[in-house]
Design a protein around this motif. Structure first.
Motif, short mmCIF file in Angstrom:
data_model
loop_
_atom_site.label_atom_id
_atom_site.label_comp_id
_atom_site.label_asym_id
_atom_site.label_seq_id
_atom_site.Cartn_x
_atom_site.Cartn_y
_atom_site.Cartn_z
N VAL A 287 37.46 20.86 45.66
CA VAL A 287 37.39 22.02 46.56
C VAL A 287 36.15 21.94 47.44
N GLY A 288 35.02 21.55 46.86
CA GLY A 288 33.78 21.42 47.64
C GLY A 288 33.88 20.36 48.71
N ARG B 108 36.60 19.25 50.15
CA ARG B 108 37.52 19.70 51.21
C ARG B 108 36.85 20.73 52.11
N THR B 109 36.05 21.61 51.55
CA THR B 109 35.33 22.61 52.34
C THR B 109 34.35 21.93 53.29
N VAL B 110 33.61 20.95 52.77
CA VAL B 110 32.66 20.21 53.61
C VAL B 110 33.40 19.47 54.71
N GLU B 111 34.53 18.85 54.38
CA GLU B 111 35.32 18.15 55.40
C GLU B 111 35.73 19.10 56.53
N LYS B 112 36.23 20.28 56.16
CA LYS B 112 36.68 21.24 57.18
C LYS B 112 35.53 21.69 58.06
N ARG B 113 34.38 21.98 57.45
CA ARG B 113 33.22 22.43 58.23
C ARG B 113 32.72 21.35 59.17
#
Length: 165
Positions: free
Chosen positions: A111-112, A114-119
């Motif tokens: 989850v972390g 994927r969040t970093v990738e999106k940001r």
């Protein structure tokens, strides 16, 4: 620890980083090309991993679990007595907690990431980068290499410590 362990750790980390970055970079491609690129990358990494995996010379075994050992009489002469009631194995709370913690850490890492990738992708796009997905793939590849290298070195040290003691 031998230098071979560091080399192997770096190779495994590089393979994982290549797989991750190629997987992300393929997002820019059309669906058919993306699937083909991901399949080819996965096959190449698997083939390289198979070819470079340590192998035992033929005919030699160090008695690890899973080795087939045949006794003088491989079949029992008579049936062994069947116990009336086998005791149930005790529930190990520590193993359950460690297992749940490992699952939790894995989910948190996914989850972390994927969040970093999106940001990062949003920031690269917003700042007008000509190829934001490729830039993201390079960044994630570097992070993946660092993380995998640390894990591989820790595993090599643990294995080396276990074989010495």
């Amino acid at each position: 620890m031998a230098s071979v362990s560091y080399g192997r750790a770096a190779a495994v980390a590089a393979l994982q980083a290549a797989l991750s970055s190629t997987w992300i970079a393929a997002r820019e491609l059309s669906p058919a090309k993306r699937r083909l690129a991901r399949l080819g990358t996965t096959a190449a990494v698997a083939a390289i991993g198979y070819v470079t995996s340590p192998k035992e010379p033929d005919g030699q075994s160090d008695g690890e679990p899973g080795d087939l050992v045949v006794a003088d009489r491989p079949f029992p002469v008579s049936e062994p007595p069947v116990p009336e009631e086998a005791p149930e194995p005790a529930f190990d709370k520590r193993k359950a907690v460690v297992g749940l913690a490992m699952i939790g850490l894995t989910v948190a890492a996914v989850v972390g990431r994927r969040t970093v990738e999106k940001r990062w992708l949003a920031r690269l796009t917003r700042n007008g980068h000509p190829h934001p997905t490729r830039a993201l793939a390079v960044r994630i590849g570097a992070i993946e290499f660092a993380g995998q290298f640390a894990l591989q070195v820790a595993e090599a040290r643990r294995t080396a410590a276990g074989s010495q003691g």
